[in-house]
Write a protein that holds these residues in place. Sequence first.
Motif, PDB file in Angstrom:
ATOM      1  N   GLY A 186       0.817  -1.219   0.000  1.00  0.00           N
ATOM      2  CA  GLY A 186       0.000   0.000   0.000  1.00  0.00           C
ATOM      3  C   GLY A 186       0.845   1.261   0.000  1.00  0.00           C
ATOM      4  N   LEU A 187       1.902   1.243   0.798  1.00  0.00           N
ATOM      5  CA  LEU A 187       2.790   2.405   0.871  1.00  0.00           C
ATOM      6  C   LEU A 187       3.490   2.647  -0.468  1.00  0.00           C
ATOM      7  N   VAL A 188       3.960   1.583  -1.093  1.00  0.00           N
ATOM      8  CA  VAL A 188       4.626   1.720  -2.392  1.00  0.00           C
ATOM      9  C   VAL A 188       3.659   2.283  -3.426  1.00  0.00           C
ATOM     10  N   HIS A 189       2.421   1.782  -3.427  1.00  0.00           N
ATOM     11  CA  HIS A 189       1.430   2.302  -4.379  1.00  0.00           C
ATOM     12  C   HIS A 189       1.152   3.779  -4.134  1.00  0.00           C
ATOM     13  N   GLN A 190       1.043   4.177  -2.868  1.00  0.00           N
ATOM     14  CA  GLN A 190       0.792   5.585  -2.551  1.00  0.00           C
ATOM     15  C   GLN A 190       1.967   6.456  -2.989  1.00  0.00           C
ATOM     16  N   GLU A 191       3.182   5.980  -2.759  1.00  0.00           N
ATOM     17  CA  GLU A 191       4.361   6.760  -3.154  1.00  0.00           C
ATOM     18  C   GLU A 191       4.446   6.887  -4.674  1.00  0.00           C
ATOM     19  N   LEU A 192       4.104   5.818  -5.397  1.00  0.00           N
ATOM     20  CA  LEU A 192       4.114   5.889  -6.857  1.00  0.00           C
ATOM     21  C   LEU A 192       3.070   6.874  -7.375  1.00  0.00           C
ATOM     22  N   GLU A 193       1.893   6.882  -6.772  1.00  0.00           N
ATOM     23  CA  GLU A 193       0.852   7.836  -7.174  1.00  0.00           C
ATOM     24  C   GLU A 193       1.299   9.267  -6.909  1.00  0.00           C
ATOM     25  N   LEU A 194       1.941   9.480  -5.757  1.00  0.00           N
ATOM     26  CA  LEU A 194       2.444  10.813  -5.429  1.00  0.00           C
ATOM     27  C   LEU A 194       3.513  11.238  -6.430  1.00  0.00           C
ATOM     28  N   ALA A 195       4.404  10.326  -6.787  1.00  0.00           N
ATOM     29  CA  ALA A 195       5.464  10.647  -7.758  1.00  0.00           C
ATOM     30  C   ALA A 195       4.860  10.999  -9.113  1.00  0.00           C
ATOM     31  N   GLU A 200       3.290  14.463  -8.917  1.00  0.00           N
ATOM     32  CA  GLU A 200       4.297  15.519  -8.829  1.00  0.00           C
ATOM     33  C   GLU A 200       4.988  15.727 -10.181  1.00  0.00           C
ATOM     34  N   LEU A 201       5.317  14.632 -10.871  1.00  0.00           N
ATOM     35  CA  LEU A 201       5.964  14.757 -12.173  1.00  0.00           C
ATOM     36  C   LEU A 201       5.022  15.362 -13.211  1.00  0.00           C
ATOM     37  N   ALA A 202       3.738  15.044 -13.119  1.00  0.00           N
ATOM     38  CA  ALA A 202       2.771  15.633 -14.049  1.00  0.00           C
ATOM     39  C   ALA A 202       2.704  17.147 -13.865  1.00  0.00           C
ATOM     40  N   GLN A 203       2.714  17.588 -12.609  1.00  0.00           N
ATOM     41  CA  GLN A 203       2.666  19.025 -12.330  1.00  0.00           C
ATOM     42  C   GLN A 203       3.919  19.713 -12.872  1.00  0.00           C
ATOM     43  N   LYS A 204       5.081  19.123 -12.631  1.00  0.00           N
ATOM     44  CA  LYS A 204       6.322  19.721 -13.129  1.00  0.00           C
ATOM     45  C   LYS A 204       6.357  19.703 -14.654  1.00  0.00           C
ATOM     46  N   GLY A 205       5.808  18.654 -15.255  1.00  0.00           N
ATOM     47  CA  GLY A 205       5.761  18.569 -16.715  1.00  0.00           C
ATOM     48  C   GLY A 205       4.910  19.672 -17.315  1.00  0.00           C
ATOM     49  N   PRO A 244      13.055  17.992 -13.156  1.00  0.00           N
ATOM     50  CA  PRO A 244      11.979  16.998 -13.260  1.00  0.00           C
ATOM     51  C   PRO A 244      12.189  15.829 -12.304  1.00  0.00           C
ATOM     52  N   VAL A 245      12.242  16.147 -10.998  1.00  0.00           N
ATOM     53  CA  VAL A 245      12.464  15.144  -9.956  1.00  0.00           C
ATOM     54  C   VAL A 245      11.286  15.220  -8.983  1.00  0.00           C
ATOM     55  N   PRO A 246      10.718  14.084  -8.601  1.00  0.00           N
ATOM     56  CA  PRO A 246       9.601  14.100  -7.645  1.00  0.00           C
ATOM     57  C   PRO A 246      10.101  14.373  -6.222  1.00  0.00           C
ATOM     58  N   GLU A 247      10.405  15.619  -5.915  1.00  0.00           N
ATOM     59  CA  GLU A 247      11.020  15.994  -4.644  1.00  0.00           C
ATOM     60  C   GLU A 247      10.155  15.624  -3.442  1.00  0.00           C
ATOM     61  N   GLN A 248       8.878  15.862  -3.527  1.00  0.00           N
ATOM     62  CA  GLN A 248       7.985  15.564  -2.408  1.00  0.00           C
ATOM     63  C   GLN A 248       7.957  14.063  -2.146  1.00  0.00           C
ATOM     64  N   THR A 249       7.938  13.260  -3.185  1.00  0.00           N
ATOM     65  CA  THR A 249       7.922  11.810  -3.034  1.00  0.00           C
ATOM     66  C   THR A 249       9.214  11.333  -2.395  1.00  0.00           C
ATOM     67  N   ILE A 250      10.333  11.862  -2.828  1.00  0.00           N
ATOM     68  CA  ILE A 250      11.616  11.483  -2.239  1.00  0.00           C
ATOM     69  C   ILE A 250      11.616  11.797  -0.751  1.00  0.00           C
ATOM     70  N   THR A 254       9.002  12.053   1.305  1.00  0.00           N
ATOM     71  CA  THR A 254       8.117  11.165   2.067  1.00  0.00           C
ATOM     72  C   THR A 254       8.686   9.752   2.153  1.00  0.00           C
ATOM     73  N   VAL A 255       9.407   9.294   1.130  1.00  0.00           N
ATOM     74  CA  VAL A 255      10.048   7.972   1.222  1.00  0.00           C
ATOM     75  C   VAL A 255      11.110   7.994   2.314  1.00  0.00           C
ATOM     76  N   LYS A 256      11.879   9.078   2.402  1.00  0.00           N
ATOM     77  CA  LYS A 256      12.876   9.200   3.470  1.00  0.00           C
ATOM     78  C   LYS A 256      12.195   9.161   4.837  1.00  0.00           C
ATOM     79  N   GLU A 257      11.070   9.850   4.979  1.00  0.00           N
ATOM     80  CA  GLU A 257      10.328   9.826   6.238  1.00  0.00           C
ATOM     81  C   GLU A 257       9.826   8.417   6.543  1.00  0.00           C
TER      82      GLU A 257
END
Length: 142
Positions: free
Chosen positions: A30-39, A42-47, A117-123, A125-128
């Motif tokens: 579940g956590l991996v899926h949530q992190e992938l969705e967040l990434a 975030e990448l769509a917004q930066k794009g 073009p890096v998912p900073e927020q996802t990185i 939250t993964v560290k957290e």
Amino acid sequence: MSAQVPGDTEDLHDRSLGELLRQLSAQTTGLVHQELELAKAELAQKGRQAGAGAGLFGAAGALGLAALGAVTACFVLALDAVMPAWLAALLVAVVYGVIALVAVKQGQAKLKAAGPPVPEQTIETVKEDVEWAKTQMRSDRT
């Protein structure tokens, strides 16, 4: 003090190893899926932000090429009445160069504002998540 899953009232020490491993697997998935969705979000917004800057570059180039021939001829012919044709053509070219420089600077500003073009927020939250897991592992050992 025993570690408990948020929202769960059953003591983790009373569960079987199989149950704990199934729960760990489900929560990790579940956590991996949530992190992938967040990434992805975030990448769509930066794009979209980077696309706006790239679009300005494209628009500047297309509009410049489409109008350049006709407008240049018009300006050179108009200025030819008061100065030699070569000087009129040079003056028109300098004006076009200044306009192109302004468009390039605006495009650069848009691309810079988009950031890398890096998912900073996802990185972050993964560290957290990793830190939380380490803390849980340390507290379970004591």
